[in-house]
Scaffold this active site. Structure first.
Site, short mmCIF file in Angstrom:
data_model
loop_
_atom_site.label_atom_id
_atom_site.label_comp_id
_atom_site.label_asym_id
_atom_site.label_seq_id
_atom_site.Cartn_x
_atom_site.Cartn_y
_atom_site.Cartn_z
N SER A 17 1.01 -1.15 0.68
CA SER A 17 -0.10 -0.08 -0.08
C SER A 17 1.12 1.41 -0.05
O SER A 17 0.40 2.64 -0.65
CB SER A 17 -1.13 -0.24 1.29
OG SER A 17 -0.71 0.65 2.15
N HIS A 113 8.08 3.58 9.40
CA HIS A 113 7.95 2.77 10.17
C HIS A 113 6.54 3.02 10.81
O HIS A 113 6.55 4.62 11.12
CB HIS A 113 9.52 3.02 11.22
CG HIS A 113 9.00 1.73 12.54
ND1 HIS A 113 9.62 0.09 12.31
CD2 HIS A 113 9.01 1.85 13.74
CE1 HIS A 113 9.14 -0.44 13.46
NE2 HIS A 113 8.47 0.95 14.54
N ASP A 154 16.17 0.47 11.64
CA ASP A 154 15.43 1.87 11.94
C ASP A 154 15.94 2.89 12.90
O ASP A 154 15.04 4.00 14.13
CB ASP A 154 14.77 1.32 13.35
CG ASP A 154 13.27 0.42 13.08
OD1 ASP A 154 13.44 0.46 10.99
OD2 ASP A 154 12.39 -0.35 13.12
N GLU A 183 1.06 7.23 7.18
CA GLU A 183 2.00 6.42 6.58
C GLU A 183 2.18 6.67 5.20
O GLU A 183 2.69 7.62 4.52
CB GLU A 183 2.19 4.77 6.44
CG GLU A 183 2.43 4.57 7.53
CD GLU A 183 2.42 3.04 7.73
OE1 GLU A 183 2.82 2.29 6.84
OE2 GLU A 183 2.65 2.25 8.78
#
Ligand code: GRF
Length: 211
Positions: A17, A113, A154, A183
């Site tokens: 997505s 993230h 990360d 996001e």
């Protein structure tokens, strides 16, 4: 301004997505860029099928096909240079990238993230684990982080973060869905800032230069 050439790395399981959000934003002009490659690990992965349906060029490079990890890195680098990628976007890509790739594309690899780093991040903190941990810890806000990728999980310089509330009756699924909406918007904004040359990395900080 020339368009930024974007390569997107996806995993075998991801929905794609974020990848789709980037493709759409390039096509409708919110990103001055073009997705020149989607690189995945297997042809029947949902994200690869989605990329193909969107008419984007796909490549399959599966780390399991390489006995020596440095051969995988070399193959990935050769695909990236063959499409002349300016920027590499990880979208649900789970592996740690090899040093040669990080070095070749320093501050030109982004990841998204689904939490506010440095909360709920690092190895093992992906997908549902993140939202379960957030609810279990009782945080009142969560969100997402777009960051440059460095040698660890990360830990690279943070580009943008967006915040969402955590509601009393949230489940990991409802929280994940609320975060996912942000996001897509946040990743697109971060890439456009890159395309405009407005991201200045100073150590672990990223300054956003005025437009
Ligand atoms: C997203 O939640 C992203 O934050 C994480 O992996 C997930 C990928 O989802 N890195 P999708 O494949 O982009 O839908």
């Amino acid at each position: 301004m020339s368009k930024v050439r974007i390569a997107i790395l996806v995993s075998g399981q991801g929905r794609g997505s974020n990848m789709q959000a980037i493709i759409d934003a390039c096509r409708d002009g919110r990103i001055s860029g073009e997705v020149v490659a989607v690189i995945g690990v297997k042809p029947d992965a949902p994200a690869i099928e989605r990329a193909t349906a969107s008419g984007v060029r796909t490549f399959i490079v599966n780390p399991k096909d390489f006995a020596d990890p440095s051969d995988y890195d070399r193959e990935l680098l050769s695909v990236l240079s063959s499409v002349q990628a300016d920027l590499v976007c990880l979208a649900g890509y789970m592996r740690k990238l090899g040093k040669p790739i990080i070095e070749a594309y320093r501050n030109r690899i982004m990841n998204i993230h689904p939490a506010l780093i440095p909360m709920f991040f690092g190895q093992g903190m992906y997908g549902h684990h993140v939202h379960e941990a957030a609810i279990e810890r009782g945080v009142k806000v969560s969100g997402c982080t777009v960051h440059f990728v460095d040698e660890d999980y990360d830990t690279g310089p943070i580009i943008l973060q967006s915040v969402v509330p955590v509601e009393d009756d949230d489940t990991p699924d409802t929280l994940a869905a609320r975060v996912l909406v942000e996001e897509h918007k946040t990743y697109v904004r971060a890439i456009q800032l890159f395309a405009e040359g407005r991201l200045l990395v100073e150590g672990r900080r990223v300054r956003i230069l005025p437009g």
